[in-house]
Design an enzyme around this catalytic site. Structure first.
Site, PDB file in Angstrom:
ATOM      1  N   ASP A 166       0.840  -1.201   0.000  1.00 10.07           N
ATOM      2  CA  ASP A 166       0.000   0.000   0.000  1.00 10.07           C
ATOM      3  C   ASP A 166       0.879   1.258   0.000  1.00 10.07           C
ATOM      4  OD1 ASP A 166      -2.440   1.244  -0.063  1.00 10.07           O
ATOM      5  OD2 ASP A 166      -2.970   0.858   2.012  1.00 10.07           O
ATOM      6  N   HIS A 167       0.249   2.381   0.217  1.00 13.97           N
ATOM      7  CA  HIS A 167       0.903   3.711   0.127  1.00 13.97           C
ATOM      8  C   HIS A 167       2.382   3.717   0.488  1.00 13.97           C
ATOM      9  CE1 HIS A 167      -2.836   6.065  -0.332  1.00 13.97           C
ATOM     10  NE2 HIS A 167      -3.354   5.041   0.310  1.00 13.97           N
ATOM     11  N   GLU A 239      -4.770   7.543   7.472  1.00 15.52           N
ATOM     12  CA  GLU A 239      -4.525   6.108   7.469  1.00 15.52           C
ATOM     13  C   GLU A 239      -3.053   5.852   7.716  1.00 15.52           C
ATOM     14  OE1 GLU A 239      -6.332   2.557   5.014  1.00 15.52           O
ATOM     15  OE2 GLU A 239      -4.693   3.429   3.890  1.00 15.52           O
ATOM     16  N   HIS A 284      -9.929   8.124   3.396  1.00  5.96           N
ATOM     17  CA  HIS A 284      -9.628   6.961   4.246  1.00  5.96           C
ATOM     18  C   HIS A 284     -10.433   7.066   5.538  1.00  5.96           C
ATOM     19  CE1 HIS A 284      -5.487   6.653   2.138  1.00  5.96           C
ATOM     20  NE2 HIS A 284      -6.225   5.658   1.729  1.00  5.96           N
ATOM     21  N   HIS A 324      -9.311   4.021  -3.564  1.00  5.36           N
ATOM     22  CA  HIS A 324      -8.868   4.079  -2.166  1.00  5.36           C
ATOM     23  C   HIS A 324      -9.990   4.648  -1.312  1.00  5.36           C
ATOM     24  CE1 HIS A 324      -4.401   3.402  -2.224  1.00  5.36           C
ATOM     25  NE2 HIS A 324      -4.719   3.319  -3.499  1.00  5.36           N
ATOM     26  N   ASN A 346      -9.592  -0.735  -2.161  1.00  2.00           N
ATOM     27  CA  ASN A 346      -8.880  -1.000  -0.918  1.00  2.00           C
ATOM     28  C   ASN A 346      -9.840  -1.124   0.251  1.00  2.00           C
ATOM     29  OD1 ASN A 346      -6.652  -0.729  -2.484  1.00  2.00           O
ATOM     30  ND2 ASN A 346      -5.713   0.899  -1.290  1.00  2.00           N
TER      31      ASN A 346
HETATM   32 ZN   LIG Z   1      -5.198   4.471   0.317  1.00  2.00          ZN
END
Ligand SMILES: [Zn+2]
Length: 418
Positions: A166-167, A239, A284, A324, A346
């Site tokens: 992820d990110h 997040e 998020h 996302h 996600n």
């Molecule tokens: Zn994300």
């Protein structure tokens, strides 16, 4: 043809398909024994030679897609198939082997592919918070360890898994560098990367820098058939320690021209495979209804604009988009986004809740048996071992999360895919 079936001891959630229907679409040319009671379920493991499209594949998926971790062309085929048939694959953030296992179980219960992904914090947690993380060494080792766990088990569950991270903001690039080294080693030995793909999130940097860094990584990743997910515009909310709760509202909505700049730059890289997390108001976390304003038409407009630039027929969807901040989104927004080429959504916040809720409900239901090692309503000398065994609350959490994920798969049209 013999279906691989789940043993009833897996205790699937009530809303999951019955074990008899599970795996009905999996084509196996030789008798396969029930899942997990016998270790061999694939052709390679059985040591059987195969002709053409090999011994284990799915009835309805592209023939390149097989049970286990999906990389390279098979990954592209799977994502193209999702785009063409109108479903998105749930990408679930995992932090322990327990989270990986409930993902595999949920995918199996839905006869569907899944993406298993690790954030940098989740990777570090996977390695254990007690391990020193200087230069991201714990986060790198944790992600690699998680990747091997997935590789070990995905085939046993008989599901295709995309192994992703992820990110990765600019300051986290050394974490991705470490994982790329692991994939390069794996590629040298096995002809495919350890991970299917990674995400880079340089969306907080100027657009030129974002694109330049993505191109540089795409060059390295293209050499081993990996896919890159990049982010354009900002996902709001908070997040994994990244707080965008006060982001400029304009940055929450990507412009088609920006998507085209990315598409143009990345498609020029040899063997480029990429997806774009374009911002369309995503946030998020879960907020009270009315606080998140999604505008999925940004994705449709981007597809139209880029199809024009590429001289493609109207209605073409040249981009593969990623959603996302899907937790808490309205179903109609999710379905609309899928219709515009979203192939991945996600999931983190909703499974964080379902996991906790499983523990909470377990502790509440069995409260009288969880206050001491000895002594419960059945007698002052009765032992409580079988109630406080950690497997009990952890399994309750897993079951609760499989149930939640079954809902996610349904929201994403990702049901009975094979
Ligand atoms: Zn994300």
């Amino acid at each position: 043809m013999l279906a691989i079936s789940l043993p009833s001891s897996l205790g699937l959630a009530a809303s999951a398909p019955s074990p008899s229907s599970v795996g009905a679409g999996l084509r196996v040319a030789r008798a396969a024994t029930p899942l997990m009671t016998e270790p061999s379920t694939t052709a390679e493991e059985l040591g059987i030679g195969c002709e053409g499209d090999c011994l284990v594949s799915y009835d309805s998926l592209p023939p390149s897609v097989k049970p286990g971790v999906v990389t390279g062309q098979a990954l592209v085929d799977l994502l193209d198939y999702a785009k063409a048939t109108g479903f998105a694959i749930p990408a679930v953030n995992c932090i322990t082997s327990s989270s990986i296992n409930y993902c595999l179980e949920a995918a199996r219960a839905n006869d569907a592919p899944i993406m298993i992904q690790f954030s940098s914090g989740g990777s570090q947690f996977y390695a254990g918070k007690g391990l020193d993380n200087t230069n991201f060494r714990a986060a790198i080792a944790g992600a690699v360890s998680g990747a091997y766990h997935v590789r070990q088990l995905a085939k046993k569950y008989g599901v295709p898994v995309i192994l992703h991270t992820d990110h990765c903001a600019k300051k986290l690039l050394p974490w991705v560098d470490g994982m790329l080294e692991a994939s390069e080693e794996f590629f040298a030995a096995n002809g495919e990367p350890l991970f299917s793909s990674h995400m880079l999130d340089l969306s907080e940097e100027p657009l030129d820098e974002n694109i330049d860094v993505c191109v540089e990584y795409m060059e390295r990743m293209g050499k081993m058939d990996m896919l890159l997910e990049m982010e354009l515009g900002i996902t709001g909310g908070e997040e994994d320690g990244v707080d965008n709760e006060n982001a400029n509202p304009d940055d929450l909505y990507t412009k088609p021209e920006e998507v085209w700049m990315v598409q143009k730059a990345l498609q020029a890289v040899p063997n480029a495979k990429f997806t774009i997390a374009a911002a369309f108001g995503n946030v998020h976390g879960v907020y009270a209804p009315g606080n998140v304003k999604l505008d999925p038409k940004i994705l449709r407009n981007s597809q139209e604009y880029i199809a024009q630039q590429l001289g493609m027929a109207p209605g073409s969807k040249p981009c593969a988009f990623v959603f996302h901040g899907g937790s808490g989104s309205a179903l109609e927004d999710i379905r609309e986004a899928i219709s515009y080429g979203v192939i991945k959504m996600n999931i983190d916040t909703d499974t964080q809740w379902s996991y906790w809720d499983g523990v909470r409900a377990y502790a509440e239901k069995n409260a009288a048996y969880l206050q001491s090692q000895i002594g419960n309503p059945e007698g002052a000398d009765k032992p409580n071992k079988k109630f406080y065994d950690p497997r009990m609350p952890v399994r309750a959490a897993e079951e609760s999360t499989v149930t939640r994920l079954v809902q996610c798969f349904a929201d994403l049209n990702c049901v009975d895919i094979f």
